[in-house]
Enzyme design. Sequence first.
Site, PDB file in Angstrom:
ATOM      1  N   ASP A   1       0.832  -1.202   0.000  1.00 58.85           N
ATOM      2  CA  ASP A   1       0.000   0.000   0.000  1.00 58.85           C
ATOM      3  C   ASP A   1       0.867   1.251   0.000  1.00 58.85           C
ATOM      4  O   ASP A   1       2.088   1.183   0.211  1.00 58.85           O
ATOM      5  CB  ASP A   1      -0.965  -0.010   1.208  1.00 58.85           C
ATOM      6  CG  ASP A   1      -0.304  -0.440   2.515  1.00 58.85           C
ATOM      7  OD1 ASP A   1       0.942  -0.395   2.611  1.00 58.85           O
ATOM      8  OD2 ASP A   1      -1.028  -0.816   3.448  1.00 58.85           O
TER       9      ASP A   1
ATOM     10  N   ASN B   1      -8.024  -2.994  13.798  1.00 58.04           N
ATOM     11  CA  ASN B   1      -9.394  -3.307  13.379  1.00 58.04           C
ATOM     12  C   ASN B   1      -9.431  -4.495  12.417  1.00 58.04           C
ATOM     13  O   ASN B   1     -10.461  -4.781  11.819  1.00 58.04           O
ATOM     14  CB  ASN B   1     -10.050  -2.072  12.734  1.00 58.04           C
ATOM     15  CG  ASN B   1      -9.285  -1.590  11.500  1.00 58.04           C
ATOM     16  OD1 ASN B   1      -8.344  -2.233  11.058  1.00 58.04           O
ATOM     17  ND2 ASN B   1      -9.699  -0.457  10.951  1.00 58.04           N
TER      18      ASN B   1
ATOM     19  N   HIS C   1      -7.537  -4.809   9.647  1.00 60.10           N
ATOM     20  CA  HIS C   1      -7.213  -4.536   8.243  1.00 60.10           C
ATOM     21  C   HIS C   1      -5.916  -5.228   7.837  1.00 60.10           C
ATOM     22  O   HIS C   1      -5.044  -5.477   8.663  1.00 60.10           O
ATOM     23  CB  HIS C   1      -7.203  -3.033   7.920  1.00 60.10           C
ATOM     24  CG  HIS C   1      -6.054  -2.222   8.415  1.00 60.10           C
ATOM     25  ND1 HIS C   1      -6.203  -0.944   8.904  1.00 60.10           N
ATOM     26  CD2 HIS C   1      -4.725  -2.467   8.472  1.00 60.10           C
ATOM     27  CE1 HIS C   1      -5.016  -0.455   9.224  1.00 60.10           C
ATOM     28  NE2 HIS C   1      -4.114  -1.355   8.975  1.00 60.10           N
TER      29      HIS C   1
ATOM     30  N   GLU D   1      -9.679  -1.784   4.775  1.00 60.33           N
ATOM     31  CA  GLU D   1     -10.381  -1.548   6.025  1.00 60.33           C
ATOM     32  C   GLU D   1     -11.556  -2.529   6.156  1.00 60.33           C
ATOM     33  O   GLU D   1     -11.949  -3.176   5.165  1.00 60.33           O
ATOM     34  CB  GLU D   1     -10.886  -0.097   6.058  1.00 60.33           C
ATOM     35  CG  GLU D   1      -9.759   0.946   6.030  1.00 60.33           C
ATOM     36  CD  GLU D   1      -8.963   1.039   7.338  1.00 60.33           C
ATOM     37  OE1 GLU D   1      -8.972   0.086   8.143  1.00 60.33           O
ATOM     38  OE2 GLU D   1      -8.304   2.079   7.549  1.00 60.33           O
TER      39      GLU D   1
HETATM   40  C1  GLP Z   1      -0.478   0.228   8.490  1.00 60.32           C
HETATM   41  C2  GLP Z   1      -0.182  -0.554   7.214  1.00 60.32           C
HETATM   42  C3  GLP Z   1      -0.594  -1.990   7.364  1.00 60.32           C
HETATM   43  C4  GLP Z   1      -0.006  -2.535   8.650  1.00 60.32           C
HETATM   44  C5  GLP Z   1      -0.573  -1.784   9.818  1.00 60.32           C
HETATM   45  C6  GLP Z   1      -0.117  -2.326  11.170  1.00 60.32           C
HETATM   46  O1  GLP Z   1      -1.811   0.585   8.601  1.00 60.32           O
HETATM   47  N1  GLP Z   1      -0.825  -0.015   6.073  1.00 60.32           N
HETATM   48  O2  GLP Z   1      -0.156  -2.725   6.240  1.00 60.32           O
HETATM   49  O3  GLP Z   1      -0.298  -3.887   8.759  1.00 60.32           O
HETATM   50  O4  GLP Z   1      -0.124  -0.456   9.655  1.00 60.32           O
HETATM   51  O5  GLP Z   1       0.903  -1.539  11.670  1.00 60.32           O
HETATM   52  P1  GLP Z   1       1.847  -1.903  12.874  1.00 60.32           P
HETATM   53  O6  GLP Z   1       2.700  -3.003  12.406  1.00 60.32           O
HETATM   54  O7  GLP Z   1       2.609  -0.645  13.112  1.00 60.32           O
HETATM   55  O8  GLP Z   1       0.967  -2.282  13.999  1.00 60.32           O
END
Ligand code: GLP
Length: 251
Positions: free
Chosen positions: A76, A145, A147, A152
């Site tokens: 992303d 959540n 995702h 989402e």
């Molecule tokens: C962002 C990314 C996701 C990732 C998520 C979790 O939203 N777009 O791909 O999985 O963060 O982040 P963290 O690893 O910091 O908890």
Amino acid sequence: MKLLPDTAIPTYLVESQREANEALALEISQLLGAQAGKATFGLATGSSPIGLYSELVRLHRAGALSLKDVATFNLDEYMGLTPDHPASYRAFMSEHLFAETDIDLAKTHFPPSDSSGLEAACTNWEGSIQAAEGIDWQLLGVGRNGHIGFNEPGSPFDSRTRRIELAESTREANARFFESMDEVPHYAVTMGVGTILEARRLRVLAFGDTKAHILERVLHGEDDKSIPLNALRGHPDAALYIDAAAAARIG
Ligand code: GLP
């Protein structure tokens, strides 16, 4: 590490994040060894993969790993940030992996993030993944959540790469990478859930107590199709690696 019994998606409880990172780095090395150094990786950002990327950098510096023939596709990217913005995912990947290894930047790919001609650019992006013969090994984190990428809750399991409006809770969770909440983009482009499911292997890292609630819902709950992580239930080679804090509600 221990395989937890009766979870909806195969899940390993690790003793430390380091144990998970070493296991995944070994898997990557073995895949590269089996394919003469050539492979296509799907990469993730966020705090969860940082330790794995450090381990890959360590192996590279020790002469034990070369990424020169790999292709990468990131999950992303935020919309509206220039590639050199410090919070862009390209900047993140450069800092944590690309600039520290022998990866060929021409083979690193990010979803289009410019609003003009976006639909056609997303179709081209999907075409580039196909042209690379699909993703061998996809790394994922998980949002609080549920995702995956920036899909989402409510994202269809057959969704493809597209623009998505970020949930407020996601913007808040990611605000730490920006100077202020106002700077956090409202939109991103993400590989779709369907795009992600086409990868041949899916590996999810989830660490810390902020993930405990969603992991309980997914791993021990009903198959709620509004939670994107649940899409992995139908994948033939998906696994989660979670630490004790993330496993607190399912232990
Ligand atoms: C962002 C990314 C996701 C990732 C998520 C979790 O939203 N777009 O791909 O999985 O963060 O982040 P963290 O690893 O910091 O908890």
